[in-house]
Design a protein around this motif. Structure first.
Motif, PDB file in Angstrom:
ATOM      1  N   PHE A  94       0.825  -1.209   0.000  1.00 24.39           N
ATOM      2  CA  PHE A  94       0.000   0.000   0.000  1.00 24.39           C
ATOM      3  C   PHE A  94       0.860   1.262   0.000  1.00 24.39           C
ATOM      4  CE2 PHE A  94      -2.864   3.042   2.342  1.00 24.39           C
ATOM      5  CZ  PHE A  94      -3.710   3.268   1.269  1.00 24.39           C
ATOM      6  N   GLN A 100       0.779   4.080  -3.113  1.00 30.81           N
ATOM      7  CA  GLN A 100       0.449   5.490  -2.982  1.00 30.81           C
ATOM      8  C   GLN A 100       1.596   6.418  -3.371  1.00 30.81           C
ATOM      9  OE1 GLN A 100      -2.899   6.651  -1.718  1.00 30.81           O
ATOM     10  NE2 GLN A 100      -3.041   4.613  -2.624  1.00 30.81           N
ATOM     11  N   ARG A 112      -4.617  -1.745  -2.138  1.00 32.83           N
ATOM     12  CA  ARG A 112      -5.555  -1.112  -1.195  1.00 32.83           C
ATOM     13  C   ARG A 112      -6.481  -2.145  -0.558  1.00 32.83           C
ATOM     14  NH1 ARG A 112      -6.676   4.462  -0.957  1.00 32.83           N
ATOM     15  NH2 ARG A 112      -8.390   4.948   0.452  1.00 32.83           N
ATOM     16  N   LEU A 144     -10.252   0.667   4.754  1.00 32.54           N
ATOM     17  CA  LEU A 144      -8.887   0.379   5.182  1.00 32.54           C
ATOM     18  C   LEU A 144      -8.868  -0.168   6.607  1.00 32.54           C
ATOM     19  CD1 LEU A 144      -6.829   3.414   3.819  1.00 32.54           C
ATOM     20  CD2 LEU A 144      -7.237   1.176   2.758  1.00 32.54           C
TER      21      LEU A 144
END
Length: 331
Positions: free
Chosen positions: A101, A105, A162, A301
């Motif tokens: 993750f 990002q 994600r 999340l």
């Protein structure tokens, strides 16, 4: 699938682990170097030109900011190289969801970046490492993998970073995806995507990096709820200059009243407070009181990835809860 040039960034983990016995339960992760690993992979005659680089050789329980920066630097350099068609990161499964993750990002989406691992060491009966890696090569060599962000490949399934989480402590089928489940099915000879790429800009091109990687990690603890929890736990967690806090609450991020009041006071003082859940799966939606209390809902999340995103937001100058909420809402 053409013979793509793929860079393999090795960090250790069970996929590089050995037990010294095919039936022994305990083992040591990170024992096989990338040169030895790729020599074994060469016997599979995979349709790719593989180059290896050893970033670390550890159990992923020891993964953290320093190694993340080294991994990110190597990946960024490779993605900028026109000769590199994609990247595979070999990684332990314990913190694979956090590393995946974080890279998702902070890296652009124009080339495939694939994390692979194993649940059984290389010398165990039924070891899954070579198959997972061969599947990772199939994904990393597919141009259609671009625009999907970083993905994790385990047990013939492809998960978006994600969504991916380790849901079982053992067994090769240890990973799950929420809310989408797997986004593709892969074998060493086939790959099927379950939908189109989604990480695209307004012109339909793969996105760039969403955030800069932090150089100094903002302090963001995770506080786990339990029955009878006292407020002193909040005070201890917020000590030493915490800039944010993720609360892994009951159900949909619920918490005892006194704890809620103490966290609301922290939010009012400028600490970003995220309500996540200690439950394995499910959404934590916005509640009517969140705006008044200054809380952020983690949405899909879990606590570990919520912490990573909150660190990235803080490091990139996001201190407004509404702006932070928009990032948690984003797919």
């Amino acid at each position: 699938m053409s013979d793509q040039h793929i860079l393999v960034l090795a960090t250790g983990g069970t996929i590089a682990g050995t037990a010294g016995s095919a039936t022994r339960r305990d083992y040591r992760p990170g024992q096989i170097g990338i040169a030895e690993f790729l020599a074994e992979i060469a016997t599979l005659d995979l349709p790719a030109k593989l180059e290896g680089r050893q970033i670390a050789n550890i159990g992923s329980e020891d993964m953290g900011p320093d190694l993340w920066r080294k991994l990110h630097e190597a990946a960024s350099e490779a993605l900028a190289d026109p000769a590199c068609g994609g990247i595979i990161v070999t990684h332990g499964t314990d913190t694979a969801e956090e590393t995946a993750f974080l890279l998702d990002q902070t890296l652009p989406c124009h080339k495939p970046v694939v994390l692979v691992g194993a649940m059984r060491p290389a010398d165990a009966v039924g070891s899954d490492g070579l198959r997972n890696f061969a599947n990772g090569v199939r994904v990393a060599g597919d141009e259609a993998a671009a625009g999907r962000g970083v993905v994790l490949v385990m047990s013939d399934r492809v998960f978006a970073a994600r969504d991916a989480r380790k849901a079982l402590t053992s067994g090769v089928d240890a990973f799950r995806g929420f809310p989408r489940g797997p986004i593709g099915h892969v074998t060493p000879t086939s790959l099927d995507w379950f939908g189109p790429a989604w990480r695209l800009d307004e012109n339909g091109h793969p996105e760039g990096a969403r955030y800069e990687l932090f150089t100094d990690s903002p302090r963001v603890p995770i506080l786990h709820a339990y029955a009878g929890m006292p407020t002193i736990d909040v005070d201890r967690a917020l000590g030493d200059g915490a800039q944010g806090l993720v609360f892994a609450g009951f159900g949909e991020g619920n918490m005892p009243g006194p704890v809620r009041d103490r966290l609301a006071a922290a939010a009012e003082s400028g600490v970003l407070v995220v309500r996540a859940s200690r439950v394995d799966e499910g959404l934590v939606d916005r509640e009517p009181d969140d705006a008044r209390l200054g809380f952020i809902a983690a949405r899909a999340l879990g606590p570990a990835k919520a912490r990573v995103l909150l660190q990235l937001l803080l490091a990139n100058g996001v201190t407004d809860p509404q702006e932070a909420q928009a990032a948690f809402d984003r797919r």
